[in-house]
Design a protein around this motif. Structure first.
Motif, PDB file in Angstrom:
ATOM      1  N   SER A 114    -146.498 -51.437  19.712  1.00  0.00           N
ATOM      2  CA  SER A 114    -146.236 -50.671  18.484  1.00  0.00           C
ATOM      3  C   SER A 114    -145.586 -51.447  17.338  1.00  0.00           C
ATOM      4  O   SER A 114    -145.537 -50.955  16.218  1.00  0.00           O
ATOM      5  CB  SER A 114    -145.381 -49.443  18.816  1.00  0.00           C
ATOM      6  OG  SER A 114    -144.232 -49.866  19.519  1.00  0.00           O
ATOM      7  N   TYR A 115    -145.095 -52.667  17.587  1.00  0.00           N
ATOM      8  CA  TYR A 115    -144.498 -53.442  16.483  1.00  0.00           C
ATOM      9  C   TYR A 115    -145.418 -54.584  16.034  1.00  0.00           C
ATOM     10  O   TYR A 115    -145.028 -55.454  15.279  1.00  0.00           O
ATOM     11  CB  TYR A 115    -143.130 -53.983  16.926  1.00  0.00           C
ATOM     12  CG  TYR A 115    -142.196 -54.305  15.777  1.00  0.00           C
ATOM     13  CD1 TYR A 115    -142.006 -53.423  14.716  1.00  0.00           C
ATOM     14  CD2 TYR A 115    -141.491 -55.510  15.739  1.00  0.00           C
ATOM     15  CE1 TYR A 115    -141.155 -53.728  13.668  1.00  0.00           C
ATOM     16  CE2 TYR A 115    -140.632 -55.817  14.695  1.00  0.00           C
ATOM     17  CZ  TYR A 115    -140.468 -54.914  13.658  1.00  0.00           C
ATOM     18  OH  TYR A 115    -139.628 -55.211  12.621  1.00  0.00           O
ATOM     19  N   ILE A 116    -146.662 -54.570  16.529  1.00  0.00           N
ATOM     20  CA  ILE A 116    -147.604 -55.643  16.184  1.00  0.00           C
ATOM     21  C   ILE A 116    -148.616 -55.114  15.179  1.00  0.00           C
ATOM     22  O   ILE A 116    -149.356 -54.167  15.461  1.00  0.00           O
ATOM     23  CB  ILE A 116    -148.353 -56.151  17.442  1.00  0.00           C
ATOM     24  CG1 ILE A 116    -147.360 -56.696  18.472  1.00  0.00           C
ATOM     25  CG2 ILE A 116    -149.369 -57.237  17.070  1.00  0.00           C
ATOM     26  CD1 ILE A 116    -147.983 -57.124  19.788  1.00  0.00           C
ATOM     27  N   THR A 117    -148.641 -55.694  14.015  1.00  0.00           N
ATOM     28  CA  THR A 117    -149.667 -55.322  13.027  1.00  0.00           C
ATOM     29  C   THR A 117    -149.969 -56.518  12.126  1.00  0.00           C
ATOM     30  O   THR A 117    -149.121 -57.394  11.922  1.00  0.00           O
ATOM     31  CB  THR A 117    -149.248 -54.067  12.215  1.00  0.00           C
ATOM     32  OG1 THR A 117    -150.398 -53.561  11.529  1.00  0.00           O
ATOM     33  CG2 THR A 117    -148.134 -54.355  11.212  1.00  0.00           C
ATOM     34  N   GLY A 118    -151.212 -56.566  11.644  1.00  0.00           N
ATOM     35  CA  GLY A 118    -151.629 -57.646  10.738  1.00  0.00           C
ATOM     36  C   GLY A 118    -151.967 -58.946  11.444  1.00  0.00           C
ATOM     37  O   GLY A 118    -152.101 -59.986  10.797  1.00  0.00           O
ATOM     38  N   GLN A 119    -152.148 -58.906  12.765  1.00  0.00           N
ATOM     39  CA  GLN A 119    -152.383 -60.147  13.518  1.00  0.00           C
ATOM     40  C   GLN A 119    -153.860 -60.308  13.890  1.00  0.00           C
ATOM     41  O   GLN A 119    -154.552 -59.326  14.146  1.00  0.00           O
ATOM     42  CB  GLN A 119    -151.542 -60.148  14.805  1.00  0.00           C
ATOM     43  CG  GLN A 119    -150.059 -59.966  14.561  1.00  0.00           C
ATOM     44  CD  GLN A 119    -149.497 -60.998  13.589  1.00  0.00           C
ATOM     45  OE1 GLN A 119    -149.696 -62.194  13.775  1.00  0.00           O
ATOM     46  NE2 GLN A 119    -148.814 -60.538  12.544  1.00  0.00           N
ATOM     47  N   ILE A 120    -154.289 -61.544  13.925  1.00  0.00           N
ATOM     48  CA  ILE A 120    -155.650 -61.843  14.387  1.00  0.00           C
ATOM     49  C   ILE A 120    -155.464 -62.744  15.613  1.00  0.00           C
ATOM     50  O   ILE A 120    -154.929 -63.845  15.506  1.00  0.00           O
ATOM     51  CB  ILE A 120    -156.473 -62.564  13.311  1.00  0.00           C
ATOM     52  CG1 ILE A 120    -156.524 -61.702  12.060  1.00  0.00           C
ATOM     53  CG2 ILE A 120    -157.890 -62.874  13.812  1.00  0.00           C
ATOM     54  CD1 ILE A 120    -156.087 -62.403  10.826  1.00  0.00           C
TER      55      ILE A 120
END
Ligand SMILES: NC(=O)c1ccc[n+]([C@@H]2O[C@H](COP(=O)([O-])OP(=O)(O)OC[C@H]3O[C@@H](n4cnc5c(N)ncnc54)[C@H](OP(=O)(O)O)[C@@H]3O)[C@@H](O)[C@H]2O)c1
Length: 321
Positions: free
Chosen positions: A298-304
Protein backbone atom coordinates in the motif's frame (compact mmCIF):
# COMPACT_ATOMS: atom_id res chain seq x y z
CA UNK A 1 7.84 5.87 19.36
CA UNK A 2 4.48 7.53 18.75
CA UNK A 3 2.88 4.91 20.90
CA UNK A 4 5.26 5.70 23.73
CA UNK A 5 4.39 9.38 23.48
CA UNK A 6 0.66 9.08 23.41
CA UNK A 7 -0.29 6.07 25.41
CA UNK A 8 0.30 4.44 28.69
CA UNK A 9 -0.06 0.71 28.38
CA UNK A 10 -1.63 -1.55 30.95
CA UNK A 11 -1.26 -5.30 30.79
CA UNK A 12 -3.26 -7.60 32.97
CA UNK A 13 -3.95 -11.30 33.07
CA UNK A 14 -7.46 -12.31 32.27
CA UNK A 15 -9.47 -15.50 31.95
CA UNK A 16 -10.87 -14.28 28.67
CA UNK A 17 -9.78 -16.11 25.54
CA UNK A 18 -10.25 -13.04 23.33
CA UNK A 19 -7.83 -10.20 22.95
CA UNK A 20 -9.61 -6.99 23.72
CA UNK A 21 -8.39 -3.43 23.50
CA UNK A 22 -9.95 -0.59 25.43
CA UNK A 23 -8.82 2.78 24.22
CA UNK A 24 -9.99 6.21 23.28
CA UNK A 25 -9.23 7.22 19.74
CA UNK A 26 -6.94 6.76 17.96
CA UNK A 27 -7.00 2.95 17.85
CA UNK A 28 -3.83 1.46 16.54
CA UNK A 29 -4.51 -2.20 17.00
CA UNK A 30 -7.42 -4.03 15.48
CA UNK A 31 -10.04 -5.45 17.77
CA UNK A 32 -10.83 -9.13 18.21
CA UNK A 33 -7.45 -10.55 17.28
CA UNK A 34 -7.06 -13.91 19.00
CA UNK A 35 -4.63 -13.71 21.86
CA UNK A 36 -5.19 -15.77 24.96
CA UNK A 37 -5.18 -14.50 28.53
CA UNK A 38 -4.25 -10.87 28.01
CA UNK A 39 -6.28 -7.72 28.21
CA UNK A 40 -4.57 -4.60 27.00
CA UNK A 41 -5.86 -1.16 27.69
CA UNK A 42 -4.45 2.08 26.39
CA UNK A 43 -4.93 5.35 28.18
CA UNK A 44 -4.33 8.42 26.03
CA UNK A 45 -1.84 10.90 27.42
CA UNK A 46 -1.82 14.51 26.30
CA UNK A 47 0.09 14.66 22.99
CA UNK A 48 2.57 17.51 22.57
CA UNK A 49 0.97 20.21 20.44
CA UNK A 50 3.52 20.10 17.61
CA UNK A 51 3.07 16.37 16.93
CA UNK A 52 0.13 15.23 14.83
CA UNK A 53 0.73 11.59 14.02
CA UNK A 54 -2.17 9.92 12.34
CA UNK A 55 -2.20 6.41 13.72
CA UNK A 56 -3.95 3.94 11.49
CA UNK A 57 -5.20 0.55 12.54
CA UNK A 58 -2.69 -2.19 11.75
CA UNK A 59 -4.61 -4.65 9.63
CA UNK A 60 -4.10 -8.32 10.18
CA UNK A 61 -1.57 -10.39 8.23
CA UNK A 62 -4.30 -12.23 6.38
CA UNK A 63 -5.99 -8.99 5.26
CA UNK A 64 -2.72 -7.54 3.96
CA UNK A 65 -2.17 -10.60 1.80
CA UNK A 66 -5.68 -11.00 0.44
CA UNK A 67 -7.77 -9.57 -2.39
CA UNK A 68 -11.00 -10.99 -1.04
CA UNK A 69 -13.93 -8.72 -1.88
CA UNK A 70 -12.08 -6.80 -4.60
CA UNK A 71 -12.91 -6.48 -8.29
CA UNK A 72 -10.44 -6.42 -11.17
CA UNK A 73 -10.24 -5.88 -14.91
CA UNK A 74 -7.39 -7.67 -16.69
CA UNK A 75 -7.11 -6.87 -20.39
CA UNK A 76 -5.95 -9.69 -22.64
CA UNK A 77 -6.47 -12.50 -20.14
CA UNK A 78 -6.81 -15.53 -22.41
CA UNK A 79 -3.11 -16.25 -22.99
CA UNK A 80 0.37 -15.65 -21.68
CA UNK A 81 0.99 -13.10 -18.95
CA UNK A 82 -2.63 -11.89 -18.89
CA UNK A 83 -3.97 -15.37 -18.27
CA UNK A 84 -1.49 -15.94 -15.44
CA UNK A 85 -2.57 -12.61 -13.91
CA UNK A 86 -6.27 -13.55 -14.05
CA UNK A 87 -5.54 -16.82 -12.25
CA UNK A 88 -3.22 -15.22 -9.70
CA UNK A 89 -5.72 -12.50 -8.74
CA UNK A 90 -8.56 -15.00 -8.49
CA UNK A 91 -6.30 -17.13 -6.28
CA UNK A 92 -6.00 -14.18 -3.90
CA UNK A 93 -9.80 -13.84 -3.79
CA UNK A 94 -10.56 -11.14 -6.40
CA UNK A 95 -13.51 -11.19 -8.78
CA UNK A 96 -12.05 -10.73 -12.26
CA UNK A 97 -13.38 -9.55 -15.61
CA UNK A 98 -11.17 -10.03 -18.65
CA UNK A 99 -11.33 -9.42 -22.40
CA UNK A 100 -9.76 -10.49 -25.65
CA UNK A 101 -10.58 -10.40 -29.37
CA UNK A 102 -11.01 -14.11 -30.07
CA UNK A 103 -14.46 -15.18 -28.89
CA UNK A 104 -13.85 -18.93 -29.11
CA UNK A 105 -10.67 -18.77 -27.06
CA UNK A 106 -12.34 -16.51 -24.50
CA UNK A 107 -15.31 -18.89 -24.14
CA UNK A 108 -12.97 -21.86 -23.62
CA UNK A 109 -11.06 -20.00 -20.93
CA UNK A 110 -14.24 -18.89 -19.17
CA UNK A 111 -15.58 -22.44 -19.23
CA UNK A 112 -12.35 -23.72 -17.66
CA UNK A 113 -12.26 -21.02 -15.01
CA UNK A 114 -15.90 -21.30 -14.04
CA UNK A 115 -15.52 -25.10 -14.01
CA UNK A 116 -12.66 -24.69 -11.53
CA UNK A 117 -14.84 -22.51 -9.33
CA UNK A 118 -13.10 -19.24 -10.27
CA UNK A 119 -15.14 -16.01 -10.29
CA UNK A 120 -14.20 -14.78 -13.78
CA UNK A 121 -16.34 -13.13 -16.43
CA UNK A 122 -15.30 -11.89 -19.87
CA UNK A 123 -16.14 -9.75 -22.88
CA UNK A 124 -15.00 -9.83 -26.45
CA UNK A 125 -13.24 -6.52 -26.95
CA UNK A 126 -10.46 -5.17 -29.14
CA UNK A 127 -8.92 -2.59 -26.81
CA UNK A 128 -7.34 -0.75 -29.72
CA UNK A 129 -10.84 0.40 -30.78
CA UNK A 130 -12.27 3.37 -28.87
CA UNK A 131 -15.96 2.35 -29.08
CA UNK A 132 -15.14 -1.16 -27.86
CA UNK A 133 -13.23 0.23 -24.87
CA UNK A 134 -16.26 2.36 -23.98
CA UNK A 135 -18.52 -0.69 -24.22
CA UNK A 136 -16.13 -2.73 -22.06
CA UNK A 137 -16.12 -0.18 -19.25
CA UNK A 138 -19.92 0.14 -19.54
CA UNK A 139 -20.23 -3.62 -19.02
CA UNK A 140 -17.82 -3.47 -16.13
CA UNK A 141 -19.73 -0.65 -14.42
CA UNK A 142 -22.94 -2.62 -14.34
CA UNK A 143 -21.17 -5.84 -13.40
CA UNK A 144 -19.23 -4.33 -10.48
CA UNK A 145 -21.71 -1.66 -9.35
CA UNK A 146 -19.79 1.36 -10.69
CA UNK A 147 -16.72 0.45 -8.67
CA UNK A 148 -13.40 -1.07 -9.70
CA UNK A 149 -10.54 -1.84 -7.32
CA UNK A 150 -7.91 -3.09 -9.76
CA UNK A 151 -7.12 -2.25 -13.39
CA UNK A 152 -4.45 -4.35 -15.10
CA UNK A 153 -3.47 -2.91 -18.47
CA UNK A 154 -1.88 -6.04 -19.89
CA UNK A 155 -2.56 -5.92 -23.65
CA UNK A 156 0.36 -4.96 -25.82
CA UNK A 157 1.75 -6.02 -29.15
CA UNK A 158 4.94 -5.82 -31.16
CA UNK A 159 6.10 -5.29 -34.73
CA UNK A 160 9.83 -5.90 -35.08
CA UNK A 161 11.59 -4.01 -37.84
CA UNK A 162 14.05 -1.15 -38.36
CA UNK A 163 12.45 2.17 -37.59
CA UNK A 164 12.82 3.52 -41.15
CA UNK A 165 10.79 0.59 -42.53
CA UNK A 166 7.67 1.28 -40.46
CA UNK A 167 4.57 2.13 -42.48
CA UNK A 168 2.15 4.74 -41.14
CA UNK A 169 -0.36 1.97 -40.53
CA UNK A 170 2.08 -0.15 -38.50
CA UNK A 171 3.02 2.86 -36.42
CA UNK A 172 -0.68 3.56 -35.73
CA UNK A 173 -1.31 -0.07 -34.75
CA UNK A 174 1.47 -0.05 -32.18
CA UNK A 175 0.55 3.36 -30.78
CA UNK A 176 -3.15 2.50 -30.61
CA UNK A 177 -2.67 -0.92 -28.98
CA UNK A 178 0.21 -0.19 -26.63
CA UNK A 179 -0.43 3.38 -25.56
CA UNK A 180 -3.69 4.99 -26.67
CA UNK A 181 -5.81 2.07 -25.46
CA UNK A 182 -4.14 2.16 -22.06
CA UNK A 183 -4.46 5.93 -21.76
CA UNK A 184 -8.16 5.88 -22.67
CA UNK A 185 -8.99 2.86 -20.47
CA UNK A 186 -7.46 4.75 -17.55
CA UNK A 187 -9.64 7.77 -18.33
CA UNK A 188 -12.75 5.61 -18.54
CA UNK A 189 -11.94 3.60 -15.42
CA UNK A 190 -10.97 6.62 -13.29
CA UNK A 191 -14.43 7.24 -11.71
CA UNK A 192 -14.75 3.54 -10.88
CA UNK A 193 -11.26 3.38 -9.37
CA UNK A 194 -11.95 6.53 -7.38
CA UNK A 195 -15.19 5.01 -6.07
CA UNK A 196 -13.17 2.05 -4.79
CA UNK A 197 -11.37 4.28 -2.28
CA UNK A 198 -8.20 2.22 -2.78
CA UNK A 199 -7.78 1.77 -6.53
CA UNK A 200 -4.68 0.20 -8.02
CA UNK A 201 -3.50 0.27 -11.62
CA UNK A 202 -0.75 -1.96 -12.96
CA UNK A 203 0.69 -1.17 -16.39
CA UNK A 204 2.61 -3.63 -18.52
CA UNK A 205 5.83 -2.11 -19.69
CA UNK A 206 8.91 -3.99 -20.90
CA UNK A 207 12.69 -3.83 -20.55
CA UNK A 208 12.44 -2.30 -24.02
CA UNK A 209 11.22 0.85 -22.25
CA UNK A 210 14.60 1.10 -20.47
CA UNK A 211 17.25 -0.22 -22.86
CA UNK A 212 17.55 -0.42 -26.64
CA UNK A 213 16.56 -3.70 -28.23
CA UNK A 214 17.10 -4.53 -31.88
CA UNK A 215 14.19 -3.62 -34.20
CA UNK A 216 12.09 -2.40 -31.30
CA UNK A 217 12.32 1.40 -31.53
CA UNK A 218 8.59 1.84 -31.83
CA UNK A 219 7.53 -0.80 -29.30
CA UNK A 220 10.22 0.48 -26.91
CA UNK A 221 8.94 4.04 -27.30
CA UNK A 222 5.38 2.99 -26.43
CA UNK A 223 6.68 1.23 -23.30
CA UNK A 224 8.76 4.30 -22.42
CA UNK A 225 5.55 6.32 -22.64
CA UNK A 226 3.84 3.78 -20.36
CA UNK A 227 6.65 4.23 -17.83
CA UNK A 228 6.11 7.98 -17.71
CA UNK A 229 2.31 7.60 -17.60
CA UNK A 230 2.82 5.35 -14.56
CA UNK A 231 4.81 8.04 -12.74
CA UNK A 232 2.47 10.87 -13.70
CA UNK A 233 -0.74 9.07 -12.77
CA UNK A 234 0.80 7.87 -9.50
CA UNK A 235 1.16 11.54 -8.51
CA UNK A 236 -2.02 12.84 -10.18
CA UNK A 237 -4.26 10.19 -8.63
CA UNK A 238 -2.60 9.89 -5.22
CA UNK A 239 -5.23 12.29 -3.85
CA UNK A 240 -7.85 9.63 -4.67
CA UNK A 241 -5.73 6.89 -3.09
CA UNK A 242 -5.22 5.23 -6.47
CA UNK A 243 -1.79 3.60 -6.71
CA UNK A 244 -0.15 3.18 -10.12
CA UNK A 245 2.79 0.91 -10.81
CA UNK A 246 4.20 -0.96 -13.80
CA UNK A 247 5.96 -4.22 -14.44
CA UNK A 248 8.65 -4.51 -17.09
CA UNK A 249 9.35 -8.05 -18.30
CA UNK A 250 12.22 -9.39 -20.42
CA UNK A 251 11.58 -12.61 -22.37
CA UNK A 252 8.65 -14.51 -20.90
CA UNK A 253 7.45 -17.80 -22.44
CA UNK A 254 4.24 -16.74 -24.22
CA UNK A 255 2.69 -16.96 -27.67
CA UNK A 256 3.92 -13.44 -28.45
CA UNK A 257 7.58 -14.42 -28.47
CA UNK A 258 7.28 -18.07 -29.55
CA UNK A 259 8.34 -17.34 -33.09
CA UNK A 260 11.38 -15.19 -32.41
CA UNK A 261 12.61 -17.65 -29.77
CA UNK A 262 12.24 -20.63 -32.11
CA UNK A 263 15.54 -19.46 -33.62
CA UNK A 264 18.11 -21.46 -31.60
CA UNK A 265 20.99 -19.01 -32.11
CA UNK A 266 18.84 -16.10 -31.03
CA UNK A 267 17.66 -18.03 -27.99
CA UNK A 268 21.29 -18.76 -27.00
CA UNK A 269 22.05 -15.05 -27.22
CA UNK A 270 19.07 -14.30 -25.00
CA UNK A 271 20.33 -16.79 -22.41
CA UNK A 272 23.85 -15.39 -22.50
CA UNK A 273 22.55 -11.83 -22.00
CA UNK A 274 20.35 -12.88 -19.05
CA UNK A 275 22.18 -13.35 -15.71
CA UNK A 276 19.72 -16.08 -14.61
CA UNK A 277 20.36 -17.83 -17.99
CA UNK A 278 16.74 -18.69 -18.70
CA UNK A 279 13.42 -17.32 -19.90
CA UNK A 280 10.75 -16.20 -17.47
CA UNK A 281 7.45 -17.94 -16.86
CA UNK A 282 4.15 -15.97 -16.93
CA UNK A 283 3.56 -16.91 -13.27
CA UNK A 284 6.82 -15.15 -12.37
CA UNK A 285 5.25 -11.95 -13.67
CA UNK A 286 1.76 -12.50 -12.28
CA UNK A 287 3.11 -12.89 -8.74
CA UNK A 288 4.61 -9.39 -8.91
CA UNK A 289 1.38 -7.98 -10.34
CA UNK A 290 -0.58 -9.56 -7.48
CA UNK A 291 1.84 -8.09 -4.94
CA UNK A 292 1.36 -4.62 -6.42
CA UNK A 293 -2.41 -5.06 -6.00
CA UNK A 294 -2.32 -6.38 -2.44
CA UNK A 295 -2.78 -4.13 0.60
CA UNK A 296 0.72 -5.38 1.53
CA UNK A 297 2.15 -2.96 -1.08
CA UNK A 298 0.00 0.00 0.00
CA UNK A 299 2.93 2.47 0.20
CA UNK A 300 4.32 1.62 -3.26
CA UNK A 301 3.27 3.84 -6.14
CA UNK A 302 4.89 5.27 -9.28
CA UNK A 303 7.36 2.38 -9.61
CA UNK A 304 8.31 0.39 -12.69
CA UNK A 305 9.70 -2.97 -11.64
CA UNK A 306 11.67 -5.20 -14.01
CA UNK A 307 10.97 -8.94 -14.07
CA UNK A 308 13.90 -9.88 -16.20
CA UNK A 309 16.30 -12.39 -14.64
CA UNK A 310 18.70 -9.48 -14.17
CA UNK A 311 18.89 -8.52 -17.86
CA UNK A 312 18.41 -4.77 -17.40
CA UNK A 313 21.21 -4.45 -14.84
CA UNK A 314 23.67 -6.56 -16.78
CA UNK A 315 26.64 -4.44 -17.82
CA UNK A 316 29.77 -6.40 -18.69
CA UNK A 317 30.05 -9.68 -16.85
CA UNK A 318 31.86 -12.32 -18.92
CA UNK A 319 31.35 -15.98 -18.03
CA UNK A 320 34.66 -17.31 -16.76
CA UNK A 321 33.26 -20.12 -14.66
N1 LIG B 1 6.15 -12.17 -23.49
C1 LIG B 1 7.17 -11.38 -23.32
O1 LIG B 1 8.35 -11.79 -23.47
C2 LIG B 1 6.97 -9.94 -22.96
C3 LIG B 1 8.10 -9.16 -22.65
C4 LIG B 1 7.92 -7.83 -22.32
C5 LIG B 1 6.65 -7.28 -22.25
N2 LIG B 1 5.57 -8.06 -22.55
C6 LIG B 1 4.25 -7.43 -22.48
O2 LIG B 1 3.35 -8.25 -21.75
C7 LIG B 1 2.02 -8.06 -22.23
C8 LIG B 1 1.38 -9.41 -22.51
O3 LIG B 1 2.19 -10.09 -23.44
P1 LIG B 1 2.08 -11.67 -23.70
O4 LIG B 1 3.43 -12.10 -24.11
O5 LIG B 1 1.39 -12.33 -22.58
O6 LIG B 1 1.14 -11.66 -25.00
P2 LIG B 1 0.32 -12.85 -25.69
O7 LIG B 1 0.82 -14.18 -25.28
O8 LIG B 1 0.31 -12.49 -27.14
O9 LIG B 1 -1.17 -12.65 -25.11
C9 LIG B 1 -1.83 -11.48 -25.38
C10 LIG B 1 -3.23 -11.51 -24.79
O10 LIG B 1 -3.85 -10.25 -25.07
C11 LIG B 1 -4.97 -10.42 -25.95
N3 LIG B 1 -4.94 -9.28 -26.91
C12 LIG B 1 -3.97 -8.98 -27.80
N4 LIG B 1 -4.33 -7.88 -28.48
C13 LIG B 1 -5.53 -7.47 -28.00
C14 LIG B 1 -6.40 -6.41 -28.28
N5 LIG B 1 -6.11 -5.50 -29.23
N6 LIG B 1 -7.55 -6.29 -27.58
C15 LIG B 1 -7.86 -7.21 -26.63
N7 LIG B 1 -7.08 -8.24 -26.31
C16 LIG B 1 -5.93 -8.38 -26.99
C17 LIG B 1 -4.74 -11.78 -26.60
O11 LIG B 1 -5.97 -12.37 -27.04
P3 LIG B 1 -6.53 -12.13 -28.55
O12 LIG B 1 -5.36 -12.29 -29.46
O13 LIG B 1 -7.60 -13.14 -28.73
O14 LIG B 1 -7.07 -10.74 -28.57
C18 LIG B 1 -4.14 -12.55 -25.43
O15 LIG B 1 -5.12 -12.93 -24.51
C19 LIG B 1 2.15 -7.14 -23.45
O16 LIG B 1 1.87 -5.81 -23.07
C20 LIG B 1 3.60 -7.25 -23.84
O17 LIG B 1 4.10 -6.10 -24.49
C21 LIG B 1 5.70 -9.36 -22.91
Amino acid sequence: MAQALFFSLELSLSASSTFSICSSTPHFLSKNSTFNHLTLSFKPLKPPKHLHFHLKPISSHSNRWSLRGTTALVTGGTRGIGRAIVEELVGFGAKVHTCSRNETELSECLENWVGSGFEVTGSVCDVSVRAQRERLIGTLSSLFDNKLDILINNVGTNIRKPMVDFTAEELSTLLATNFESVFHLCQLAYPLLKASGAGRVVFTSSVSGFVSLKNMSVQGSTKGAINQLTRNLACEWAKDNIRCNAIAPWYIKTSMVEQVLSNKEYLEEVYSRTPLRRLGDPTEVSSLVAFLCLPASSYITGQIICVDGGMSVNGFYPRHD
